[in-house]
Structures are given as C-alpha cells and as structure tokens.
Design an enzyme around this catalytic site. Structure first.
Site, PDB file in Angstrom:
ATOM      1  N   GLY A  14      -9.847   6.376   7.803  1.00 50.44           N
ATOM      2  CA  GLY A  14     -10.258   4.901   7.505  1.00 50.44           C
ATOM      3  C   GLY A  14     -11.497   4.581   7.352  1.00 50.44           C
ATOM      4  NE  ARG A  75      -5.660   6.926   6.389  1.00 49.27           N
ATOM      5  CZ  ARG A  75      -6.172   6.305   7.672  1.00 49.27           C
ATOM      6  NH1 ARG A  75      -6.489   7.191   8.381  1.00 49.27           N
ATOM      7  NH2 ARG A  75      -6.380   5.231   7.457  1.00 49.27           N
ATOM      8  N   GLY A 105     -12.035   8.804  13.299  1.00 51.81           N
ATOM      9  CA  GLY A 105     -11.140   8.228  14.409  1.00 51.81           C
ATOM     10  C   GLY A 105     -10.559   9.377  14.894  1.00 51.81           C
ATOM     11  CG  ASP A 106      -6.604   8.694  16.441  1.00 52.65           C
ATOM     12  OD1 ASP A 106      -6.733   8.591  15.385  1.00 52.65           O
ATOM     13  OD2 ASP A 106      -5.708   8.358  17.267  1.00 52.65           O
ATOM     14  CB  THR A 129     -11.679   3.995  14.112  1.00 53.87           C
ATOM     15  OG1 THR A 129     -10.440   3.123  14.026  1.00 53.87           O
ATOM     16  CG2 THR A 129     -12.102   4.232  15.432  1.00 53.87           C
ATOM     17  CG  ASP A 131      -7.455   1.189  14.625  1.00 63.32           C
ATOM     18  OD1 ASP A 131      -7.432   0.122  13.721  1.00 63.32           O
ATOM     19  OD2 ASP A 131      -6.516   2.171  13.907  1.00 63.32           O
ATOM     20  CG  ASP A 133      -7.344   4.106  18.283  1.00 63.61           C
ATOM     21  OD1 ASP A 133      -8.788   4.200  17.816  1.00 63.61           O
ATOM     22  OD2 ASP A 133      -6.472   4.478  17.789  1.00 63.61           O
ATOM     23  N   GLY A 174      -4.076  -1.962  13.443  1.00 60.79           N
ATOM     24  CA  GLY A 174      -3.848  -1.490  14.856  1.00 60.79           C
ATOM     25  C   GLY A 174      -2.492  -0.977  15.016  1.00 60.79           C
ATOM     26  NE  ARG A 175      -1.702   4.243  11.639  1.00 62.26           N
ATOM     27  CZ  ARG A 175      -2.384   4.704  10.695  1.00 62.26           C
ATOM     28  NH1 ARG A 175      -1.989   4.785   9.412  1.00 62.26           N
ATOM     29  NH2 ARG A 175      -3.546   5.267  10.742  1.00 62.26           N
ATOM     30  N   GLY A 189      -8.640 -18.500  20.792  1.00 64.70           N
ATOM     31  CA  GLY A 189      -7.676 -19.311  21.296  1.00 64.70           C
ATOM     32  C   GLY A 189      -6.175 -19.172  20.834  1.00 64.70           C
ATOM     33  CD  GLU A 226      -1.741  -1.785  10.811  1.00 62.25           C
ATOM     34  OE1 GLU A 226      -1.105  -2.102   9.947  1.00 62.25           O
ATOM     35  OE2 GLU A 226      -2.507  -1.167  11.038  1.00 62.25           O
ATOM     36  CG  HIS A 256      -6.906  -2.439   3.268  1.00 60.01           C
ATOM     37  ND1 HIS A 256      -5.639  -2.660   3.538  1.00 60.01           N
ATOM     38  CD2 HIS A 256      -7.205  -0.883   3.738  1.00 60.01           C
ATOM     39  CE1 HIS A 256      -4.743  -1.444   3.889  1.00 60.01           C
ATOM     40  NE2 HIS A 256      -5.985  -0.460   3.902  1.00 60.01           N
ATOM     41  NE  ARG A 259     -10.069   0.940   6.307  1.00 60.07           N
ATOM     42  CZ  ARG A 259      -9.011   1.304   6.174  1.00 60.07           C
ATOM     43  NH1 ARG A 259      -8.026   1.710   6.979  1.00 60.07           N
ATOM     44  NH2 ARG A 259      -8.919   2.200   4.845  1.00 60.07           N
TER      45      ARG A 259
HETATM   46  O1  F6P Z   1      -7.189   3.863  11.272  1.00 59.02           O
HETATM   47  C1  F6P Z   1      -7.538   2.537  11.170  1.00 59.02           C
HETATM   48  C2  F6P Z   1      -6.838   1.666  10.400  1.00 59.02           C
HETATM   49  O2  F6P Z   1      -7.460   0.474  10.003  1.00 59.02           O
HETATM   50  C3  F6P Z   1      -5.358   1.375  11.135  1.00 59.02           C
HETATM   51  O3  F6P Z   1      -5.671   0.054  11.919  1.00 59.02           O
HETATM   52  C4  F6P Z   1      -4.518   1.052   9.945  1.00 59.02           C
HETATM   53  O4  F6P Z   1      -3.093   1.211  10.375  1.00 59.02           O
HETATM   54  C5  F6P Z   1      -4.888   1.997   8.957  1.00 59.02           C
HETATM   55  O5  F6P Z   1      -6.184   2.298   9.100  1.00 59.02           O
HETATM   56  C6  F6P Z   1      -4.792   1.732   7.496  1.00 59.02           C
HETATM   57  O6  F6P Z   1      -4.964   2.770   6.737  1.00 59.02           O
HETATM   58  P1  F6P Z   1      -4.823   2.760   5.043  1.00 59.02           P
HETATM   59  O7  F6P Z   1      -6.055   2.290   4.680  1.00 59.02           O
HETATM   60  O8  F6P Z   1      -4.765   4.260   5.031  1.00 59.02           O
HETATM   61  O9  F6P Z   1      -3.632   2.406   4.688  1.00 59.02           O
END
Ligand code: F6P
Length: 326
Positions: A14, A75, A105-106, A129, A131, A133, A174-175, A189, A226, A256, A259
């Site tokens: 992502g 991906r 990311g990971d 990323t 996230d 994470d 945030g999967r 808040g 999410e 999105h 992002r």
């Molecule tokens: O890995 C980052 C992320 O933003 C996640 O939080 C989210 O679930 C995912 O990418 C969404 O990915 P895509 O754009 O491939 O649907």
C-alpha cells in the site's frame, strides 16, 4: 571498502504519503556517495518484469511534497513464489545491481527478506505504511500524514454529529493494527474505539452505550479500525440500530483518502532521514535489515524482528480514552 557500486530502489504494498520523499533521499543519498541508482516501477512485480531505469538527481526533483509514489506500487503474487524471486534476482544481476532498497510494509519486507536469504543479496528496508505496525520503529513513513487526515475528517463529522445528536461509527484503515484508530480517537476526543488488538464484542459495545446514556451524552464518535472483531463499523452500527433504536446511528468509512495527500512535515523529515540512513547501512555492509527510528535516533533492525514481532499499542493510551470520555 564497500563493494556496492549500484543499487536499485522500489516501493511496494500500500502506498503511503512520504514515499516520494524517501525515494528522493535514497536516490540523492546514493549519488552523494558515488553510487549509481536504478528505479524499479511497480514494486516486486516490476522487478520480475524487468521495469528498471537509471535515476538521476533530476528524476527526483519536485517530488518531496507529493503523495503516492512516482515509482508506483503493487502487491505481487508472483513474487511470493521462489521462481518469481529468482527472475527478479536475475534481472538485478543483469543490470549489475549490487543491492536493493525496498520501501514498504510487513508484506514487502517478508518478500525482501526471502530474496536476501535465497540469493545472498543485500537488501535494506524503509518502513512506509500508514498502519504504523512494524516493530523496531516508533513511526513508519505515512502514518503521521494519515493520522492528520483522519483527525481532520473526524472533526468535520463531529460537527454534524452534535448538530443532529447522532452516534457515528467512523471506520479507519488498519487490517491488523489499531494505531490510527487509537491515536485519532485520542486526538478527536472519541468516546470509544474498537481495535484488532483488543477482543471487543457487542457486550463491550453495549456496556459503553449504557455508560454514555447515563452520562447523558447527546452525540458520540466511535473510532473503528477495519480489522477489529465486531466486523467493522457497518456491522457494529447495524447491531446498535437493532438493539438500541433510541440511537440515531450513522456510519462513515474513510477509506483510501487516508492514503493520499501531501505528506506532513514530520513524514518528509522522517523519510529524508531514513532514505539516507538506508544508503549508509548498505555502505556499512548491512543486509536484511529495516531502518527504524527509536527515540528520534536512526536504528537498524533485522527484518525478522520488524515482521514477526507484533508492535503493541500502549496500554496507557487505551486507558486514556476511557478516562477522557467521562
Ligand atoms: O497496508 C496498508 C493498508 O492501508 C491497510 O490498512 C488496508 O487494509 C490496506 O492497506 C488496503 O489495501 P488496498 O489498497 O490494497 O485495498
């Protein structure tokens, strides 16, 4: 003396705001140290398809302020297989590339680490990323910008929530991680949050709603990551609407927009530091590591740690939501 003369760079997974600032820093950091640089379009998929091109200082002019990634991202399913990674390695070798910098990311670092191990090839990662994470770094590139995007959106939602005395479930990305939900929840808040790290169920939601009724709140915001366990904002809202018809419930899924956009100053500085630190790590003979920032200092963290250890939410921040939503 380092044997590295030519590197490649790619962005993967992502996209995240600040990736362009990191590309710029890697390219210019490499050129500064006398290395040649090739950019690979579309992440690991691009490596498999041999989409590599020379980059110069000018190729990264005027991008520090832009969201997305000029190298594009993907991906790649093919890179999950050893045949895909072998093809990628062959293309790297054919271009005389001695090392690779991966911004992602990971998932991206899992692939990067496999490539490094299977072909004894130096790879350094830069965490990009929204996230946040990855273990071994306080912040990932893009997280600060995304957090500010969420906060701006939730502030607007609160205006209409209070005007109509409504309960809003706002879903953020945030999967597997609740950093965005927790931190934006504090910053906006929010009355409650639902995150994957905490096994909330409808009982917990019920308890919260009961408490909020006693407190006489007229409107409320619940931040939902999410990947949390109630099934997302829509499911949670459906349940409340059915069980508690006294609430006027609405859902907003930010999606999105989180992002995109120009990176914050924090993300630009972080990306610039990490990009140059990645080059320095390669020149120092490092391989199979991610660059991180801990207490404002650049660090090198084995990929294995960054990927396999789950970064924890700070428990005191979870408590903070409870304390501050009385
Ligand atoms: O890995 C980052 C992320 O933003 C996640 O939080 C989210 O679930 C995912 O990418 C969404 O990915 P895509 O754009 O491939 O649907």
């Amino acid at each position: 003396m380092s044997k590295i003369r030519k590197i490649a760079i790619l962005t993967s997974g992502g996209d995240a705001p600040g990736m362009n600032a990191a590309i710029r820093a890697v390219v210019r950091g490499a050129l500064y140290h006398g290395l040649a640089v090739m950019g690979c379009q579309r992440g690991f998929q691009g490596l498999i398809e041999n989409r590599l091109q020379e980059m110069s200082s000018q190729s990264v002019s005027n991008i520090i302020q832009r969201g997305g990634t000029i190298l594009e991202s993907a991906r790649s399913e093919a890179f999950r297989r050893v045949e895909g990674r072998r093809l990628a390695y062959q293309h790297l070798s054919a271009h005389g590339i001695d090392a690779l910098v991966v911004i992602g990311g990971d998932g991206s670092f899992t692939g990067a680490s496999l490539l490094a191990g299977e072909f004894d090839f130096p790879v350094v990662g830069i965490p990009g990323t929204i996230d946040n994470d990855l273990d071994g770094t306080d912040h990932t590139i893009g997280y600060d910008t995304a957090l500010n995007t969420v906060v701006e959106a939730v502030d607007k939602i609160r205006d209409t929530a209070s005007s109509h005395r409504r309960l809003f479930f706002v879903e953020v990305m945030g999967r597997d991680a609740g950093f965005l939900a927790l931190h934006s929840g504090i910053a906006c808040g929010a009355e409650a949050i639902l995150v994957p790290e905490v096994h909330s169920d409808y009982q917990a939601l019920d308890a919260y709603l009961g408490g909020s009724r006693i407190k006489g709140k007229s409107s409320s915001i619940v931040l939902v990551a999410e990947g949390e366990h109630c099934g997302g904002a829509l499911k949670a809202a459906e349940w409340v609407a059915r069980e508690h018809p006294e609430y006027d419930v609405r859902v907003s899924i930010l999606g999105h927009i989180q992002r995109g956009g120009a990176p914050s100053a924090m993300d630009r500085v972080l990306a610039s530091r990490m990009g140059v630190a990645a080059i320095e790590a390669l020149l120092a003979g490092e391989r199979d590591v991610m660059i991180g920032v801990i207490n404002h200092e650049m660090v090198r963290v084995p990929f294995e740690q960054a990927i396999k250890h789950k970064k924890r939410l700070q428990p005191e921040l979870l408590t903070l939501i409870e304390v501050l939503s009385i």
